[in-house]
Design a protein around this motif. Structure first.
Motif, PDB file in Angstrom:
ATOM      1  N   MET A   1      38.407  24.172 -50.628  1.00  0.00           N
ATOM      2  CA  MET A   1      36.481  24.039 -49.695  1.00  0.00           C
ATOM      3  C   MET A   1      37.247  24.350 -48.541  1.00  0.00           C
ATOM      4  O   MET A   1      38.173  24.098 -47.708  1.00  0.00           O
ATOM      5  CB  MET A   1      35.599  22.934 -49.675  1.00  0.00           C
ATOM      6  CG  MET A   1      34.440  23.037 -49.495  1.00  0.00           C
ATOM      7  SD  MET A   1      33.991  20.736 -49.783  1.00  0.00           S
ATOM      8  CE  MET A   1      34.558  21.308 -51.366  1.00  0.00           C
ATOM      9  N   ARG A   8      23.272  27.832 -39.430  1.00  0.00           N
ATOM     10  CA  ARG A   8      21.604  27.597 -40.248  1.00  0.00           C
ATOM     11  C   ARG A   8      20.964  27.660 -39.822  1.00  0.00           C
ATOM     12  O   ARG A   8      20.447  26.996 -38.313  1.00  0.00           O
ATOM     13  CB  ARG A   8      21.909  26.374 -41.337  1.00  0.00           C
ATOM     14  CG  ARG A   8      23.499  26.435 -41.998  1.00  0.00           C
ATOM     15  CD  ARG A   8      23.156  24.974 -42.818  1.00  0.00           C
ATOM     16  NE  ARG A   8      22.629  24.530 -43.832  1.00  0.00           N
ATOM     17  CZ  ARG A   8      22.051  23.672 -44.553  1.00  0.00           C
ATOM     18  NH1 ARG A   8      22.220  22.654 -43.309  1.00  0.00           N
ATOM     19  NH2 ARG A   8      21.554  23.992 -45.248  1.00  0.00           N
ATOM     20  N   ARG A  25      31.536  21.288 -42.832  1.00  0.00           N
ATOM     21  CA  ARG A  25      32.337  21.658 -44.422  1.00  0.00           C
ATOM     22  C   ARG A  25      30.722  22.729 -44.237  1.00  0.00           C
ATOM     23  O   ARG A  25      29.678  22.169 -44.397  1.00  0.00           O
ATOM     24  CB  ARG A  25      32.847  21.284 -45.624  1.00  0.00           C
ATOM     25  CG  ARG A  25      34.216  20.018 -44.712  1.00  0.00           C
ATOM     26  CD  ARG A  25      34.081  18.884 -45.840  1.00  0.00           C
ATOM     27  NE  ARG A  25      35.181  18.604 -45.170  1.00  0.00           N
ATOM     28  CZ  ARG A  25      36.383  18.645 -46.083  1.00  0.00           C
ATOM     29  NH1 ARG A  25      36.437  18.870 -47.531  1.00  0.00           N
ATOM     30  NH2 ARG A  25      37.448  17.700 -45.632  1.00  0.00           N
ATOM     31  N   ALA A  26      30.735  24.126 -45.295  1.00  0.00           N
ATOM     32  CA  ALA A  26      30.212  24.863 -45.912  1.00  0.00           C
ATOM     33  C   ALA A  26      29.385  24.028 -46.718  1.00  0.00           C
ATOM     34  O   ALA A  26      30.471  24.013 -47.542  1.00  0.00           O
ATOM     35  CB  ALA A  26      30.344  26.052 -46.008  1.00  0.00           C
ATOM     36  N   PRO A  27      28.182  24.472 -47.413  1.00  0.00           N
ATOM     37  CA  PRO A  27      28.369  23.411 -48.755  1.00  0.00           C
ATOM     38  C   PRO A  27      28.412  24.775 -49.637  1.00  0.00           C
ATOM     39  O   PRO A  27      28.469  25.642 -49.652  1.00  0.00           O
ATOM     40  CB  PRO A  27      26.505  22.945 -48.538  1.00  0.00           C
ATOM     41  CG  PRO A  27      25.889  24.484 -47.258  1.00  0.00           C
ATOM     42  CD  PRO A  27      26.935  24.383 -46.836  1.00  0.00           C
ATOM     43  N   PRO A  28      28.910  23.763 -51.340  1.00  0.00           N
ATOM     44  CA  PRO A  28      29.912  25.613 -51.951  1.00  0.00           C
ATOM     45  C   PRO A  28      28.004  25.737 -52.159  1.00  0.00           C
ATOM     46  O   PRO A  28      27.004  25.318 -52.517  1.00  0.00           O
ATOM     47  CB  PRO A  28      29.290  24.253 -53.574  1.00  0.00           C
ATOM     48  CG  PRO A  28      29.713  22.550 -52.830  1.00  0.00           C
ATOM     49  CD  PRO A  28      28.702  22.868 -51.079  1.00  0.00           C
ATOM     50  N   ALA A  30      27.793  27.644 -55.054  1.00  0.00           N
ATOM     51  CA  ALA A  30      27.409  27.814 -56.404  1.00  0.00           C
ATOM     52  C   ALA A  30      26.332  26.495 -56.328  1.00  0.00           C
ATOM     53  O   ALA A  30      25.324  27.018 -57.123  1.00  0.00           O
ATOM     54  CB  ALA A  30      28.529  26.963 -57.275  1.00  0.00           C
ATOM     55  N   LEU A  31      25.898  25.452 -55.477  1.00  0.00           N
ATOM     56  CA  LEU A  31      24.377  24.733 -55.305  1.00  0.00           C
ATOM     57  C   LEU A  31      23.802  25.308 -54.892  1.00  0.00           C
ATOM     58  O   LEU A  31      22.897  23.803 -55.276  1.00  0.00           O
ATOM     59  CB  LEU A  31      25.839  23.725 -54.961  1.00  0.00           C
ATOM     60  CG  LEU A  31      25.881  22.541 -56.218  1.00  0.00           C
ATOM     61  CD1 LEU A  31      27.067  21.514 -55.190  1.00  0.00           C
ATOM     62  CD2 LEU A  31      25.337  22.220 -57.328  1.00  0.00           C
ATOM     63  N   LEU A  32      23.390  26.443 -54.291  1.00  0.00           N
ATOM     64  CA  LEU A  32      22.749  26.729 -53.430  1.00  0.00           C
ATOM     65  C   LEU A  32      21.863  27.780 -54.222  1.00  0.00           C
ATOM     66  O   LEU A  32      20.322  28.052 -54.273  1.00  0.00           O
ATOM     67  CB  LEU A  32      22.521  28.095 -51.991  1.00  0.00           C
ATOM     68  CG  LEU A  32      23.681  26.737 -50.961  1.00  0.00           C
ATOM     69  CD1 LEU A  32      24.160  28.186 -50.522  1.00  0.00           C
ATOM     70  CD2 LEU A  32      22.643  25.681 -50.659  1.00  0.00           C
ATOM     71  N   GLN A  33      22.280  28.454 -55.140  1.00  0.00           N
ATOM     72  CA  GLN A  33      21.691  28.868 -56.298  1.00  0.00           C
ATOM     73  C   GLN A  33      21.449  27.887 -57.677  1.00  0.00           C
ATOM     74  O   GLN A  33      21.826  26.590 -57.869  1.00  0.00           O
ATOM     75  CB  GLN A  33      22.854  29.758 -56.702  1.00  0.00           C
ATOM     76  CG  GLN A  33      22.891  30.587 -56.478  1.00  0.00           C
ATOM     77  CD  GLN A  33      24.040  31.423 -56.818  1.00  0.00           C
ATOM     78  OE1 GLN A  33      24.895  31.697 -57.640  1.00  0.00           O
ATOM     79  NE2 GLN A  33      24.817  32.623 -55.609  1.00  0.00           N
ATOM     80  N   ASP A  34      20.613  28.014 -58.513  1.00  0.00           N
ATOM     81  CA  ASP A  34      19.549  27.614 -59.625  1.00  0.00           C
ATOM     82  C   ASP A  34      20.440  27.420 -60.882  1.00  0.00           C
ATOM     83  O   ASP A  34      21.456  27.789 -60.886  1.00  0.00           O
ATOM     84  CB  ASP A  34      18.103  27.957 -60.067  1.00  0.00           C
ATOM     85  CG  ASP A  34      16.940  28.096 -59.217  1.00  0.00           C
ATOM     86  OD1 ASP A  34      17.767  26.921 -58.457  1.00  0.00           O
ATOM     87  OD2 ASP A  34      15.955  28.361 -59.100  1.00  0.00           O
ATOM     88  N   MET A  35      20.780  26.185 -61.593  1.00  0.00           N
ATOM     89  CA  MET A  35      21.251  25.714 -62.288  1.00  0.00           C
ATOM     90  C   MET A  35      20.926  26.272 -63.460  1.00  0.00           C
ATOM     91  O   MET A  35      19.476  26.740 -64.053  1.00  0.00           O
ATOM     92  CB  MET A  35      20.907  24.605 -62.393  1.00  0.00           C
ATOM     93  CG  MET A  35      21.867  23.821 -63.514  1.00  0.00           C
ATOM     94  SD  MET A  35      21.380  22.690 -63.731  1.00  0.00           S
ATOM     95  CE  MET A  35      19.842  21.787 -64.611  1.00  0.00           C
ATOM     96  N   VAL A  36      21.909  27.530 -64.450  1.00  0.00           N
ATOM     97  CA  VAL A  36      21.332  28.227 -66.035  1.00  0.00           C
ATOM     98  C   VAL A  36      21.137  27.589 -67.228  1.00  0.00           C
ATOM     99  O   VAL A  36      22.788  26.896 -67.991  1.00  0.00           O
ATOM    100  CB  VAL A  36      21.748  29.480 -65.886  1.00  0.00           C
ATOM    101  CG1 VAL A  36      22.008  30.476 -67.288  1.00  0.00           C
ATOM    102  CG2 VAL A  36      22.328  29.921 -64.668  1.00  0.00           C
TER     103      VAL A  36
END
Lengths: 414, 414
Positions: A1, A8, A25-28, A30-36
């Protein structure tokens, strides 16, 4: 990380305005996107597909784990579990973990140092029980069948008489082989020789006959994500009065608090005493289990079992039609809700299963010793349906043929 | 349960028609009715209310526990947990059980026979850890604070130097007292004296500052149903490289398979090796955890912590306004997301909490030694909101006054 200070835009949520971020720390990303979550037909060994009536309960608002309405729901679940296990056992409830936690809960309560443990091994789950006993420092004896076969009950009776174990483990439906182990008379032998009788019904409950009290079973556990069509996360379990007596008379305390059957039984209202806080139950999953038990109560447990049996015939016929063979030769020993199929010579099971998954349909390969040799087709609950089953076998056959074609092309042209 | 043969109307579901029922036991009547789940504002010690973005994921269709899309979701969850624990630990994942299973997973992996265990006890959770060690046959030493106070870190350092434990347990936010235990310098003392440092953040994570790596924490676990606003059913956990090394060098195998950290770590993709099947993860609850981590990533972990701190001031002001007092006198030692409030003289805490529940709002009484002395008001995640908090305290004050009135009437007229 990456550890970095990021800026922001100004946000105003929860009534508090901030002009810049403080997070170091920058947030991951991947978690700023929707779940598939693509749609999928689950014909593997579980989880099976959730029924709609179960899925919708999962989004309901939470209740507190000791609120009267939730206590009522837990009570309904206990009645439903007694109904499907076919038992009057007071200590009937669900462990807050997935199927394997049922095995662990049973064994940490029913075994203590110095005990002898007899395992009837017809596949992976017997090995798993023996391994757990080994971790616990318990002496184990195994009586095994070749994969695809059951252990004759006469051999089990004999082993009980000779070895005089404190606990006997049998998996009723082994998901690694597709074998249904006959259970009749084992309970009698256990009583005669002072053993407790433990049965794993994770892959079999609701899909093949089981009657805890008639079979003189002292402890049985199962899972929610097979015939019940609920999400995984709870392990239904039931202890007979004999089992509870043994637990009460233990010389050593149970080495786990989370799996302590007397504490769990109190929390689930099994002992008639004032409820003590034990843990925070997985509220949503308990809702789902209640809905699953409601569905099975509406159909009838014996009707569910008969439907799985009838539809296993549909599956066998479809396999035969497409030149495929069940792995378990003796039809009487086949688990109706989970069928193992021989992988034809020269075919890579993984290529075929991969092709099917690309088409949105899951079937699984073998597990443990059966990897590479078989496919496993689960037809649990709502997936035990004639049309669905015929479609799955059709797609399996088509995928095998495509793989054959591909091998042929590879062989001759490259 | 009544054992009787029942006749039911002809049903035709799943393509199979039946003319009569075969079920030998009647299904429980309660399960033929719908489940009752009234709306409720959860301001107790957890579960907290689910956020809508989390609740909606719970009804999504299931994926298999080894499907590529689910493996992706598990990877996202790991990144999110590293982000909120503030750690680079590879072995960061979630145990498939509720919060307490995190404690059990930590202790069965990090302790083995012959080890010495130091417990910092500021309320129920230290007692629970000590009790579990006792069940496991481990020698325990406790260092305690009176309820409502923390243990001075100097005393902890001294105890570590003198007792030389293998493992030190500290609960960062004890939900039975509302105390936030300072953690600074404990990790250094542990490293100096060869101990591992274990921290329970079940009630504190995301609601008060925590930095696993800066604090030199070797194992930390938490829960999903507090600040994260997800349903209970998973225990986020993280092991440092030092902790993993100790586990790899154990003399005895871990006495549990379900909680074996190396097996779990492999299933969660922490060791870079080929994934082995370990258990069937609670798919829906993992979706929910991912959604919860997504929400916290969007807000920022430090922003979440600051918001809980700011809103704790709102709560303290509202309490003061209504003549109520926090139980933890030293404001620096108060857990910002869970506030304990003294029950005024002559008031029955249960009557008041009962009145509030009738109005759809939960606050809780004490737990363990604090029963009868305090109320516990949780302001977790979306419930850490100025308006909501002021409304809850308003209702609390109103309910106290109604109870007072009732006592007065009882005293003078009956």
């Amino acid at each position: 990380m990456i550890s970095t200070k990021i800026l922001r835009p100004s946000v105003s949520i929860f009534g508090i305005a901030k002009t810049c971020s403080m997070s170091s720390r920058a947030p991951p990303k991947a978690l700023l996107q929707d779940m598939v979550v693509p749609p999928r037909q689950l014909f593997g060994p579980g989880p099976s597909n959730m029924a709609d009536s179960i899925a919708e309960t999962q989004s309901k608002n939470l209740l507190g784990h000791l609120h009267p309405e939730f206590v009522q729901i837990m009570g309904d679940v206990r009645l439903g579990l007694q109904y499907i296990f076919k038992t009057e056992n007071k200590y009937t409830f669900a462990v807050s973990g997935t199927g394997h936690s049922g095995m662990e809960c049973a064994m940490v309560n029913l075994l203590e140092p110095g005990d002898k443990f007899l395992v009837v091994e017809i596949g992976l789950w017997g090995q798993r029980a023996a391994d757990l006993a080994n971790r616990m420092g318990i002496e184990v004896k195994k009586i095994s069948a070749p994969h695809g076969k059951a252990v004759p009950v006469e051999d089990i009776q004999k082993a009980i008489a000779e070895y005089k174990p404190n606990l006997v483990f049998v998996c009723q439906g082994d998901s690694s082989t597709g074998v249904a182990q006959p259970l009749e008379t084992i309970g009698d032998a256990c009583r005669e020789h002072g053993a407790l009788f433990l049965v794993d019904t994770v892959a079999s409950l609701g899909g093949t006959p089981f009657d805890a009290d008639a079979l003189k079973v002292d402890c049985v556990y199962s899972a929610t994500q097979k015939v019940l069509n609920a999400p995984p996360g709870l392990a239904p379990i039931s202890f007979s009065d004999r089992a509870i007596e043994k637990i009460r008379n233990r010389k050593q305390r149970v080495a786990s608090f989370y799996f302590d059957a007397l504490e769990l039984g109190n929390y689930w209202g099994c002992d008639g005493e004032l409820k003590r806080y034990h843990h925070t139950a997985p509220i949503s999953t308990v809702y789902a289990l209640r809905a699953a038990l409601s569905a099975i109560a509406k159909e009838g447990i014996d009707e569910s079992i008969q439907r799985h049996k009838d539809n296993s015939q549909v599956l066998y016929a479809a396999l035969k039609n497409h030149g495929l063979e069940p792995f378990v030769e003796d039809e009487k020993l086949r688990l109706p809700c989970l069928t193992t199929v021989k992988v034809p010579e020269g075919i890579d099971w993984k290529d075929v299963a991969g092709k099917m998954l690309t088409n949105g349909v899951e079937i699984a390969g073998g597990l443990g010793a059966t990897v590479g040799k078989i496919w496993r087709i689960g037809t649990f609950g709502i997936n035990s349906n004639k049309t669905k089953i015929e479609n799955v076998v059709e797609l399996l056959s088509k995928s095998i043929n495509e793989t054959r074609m591909y091998c042929f092309i590879n062989l001759y042209y490259f």
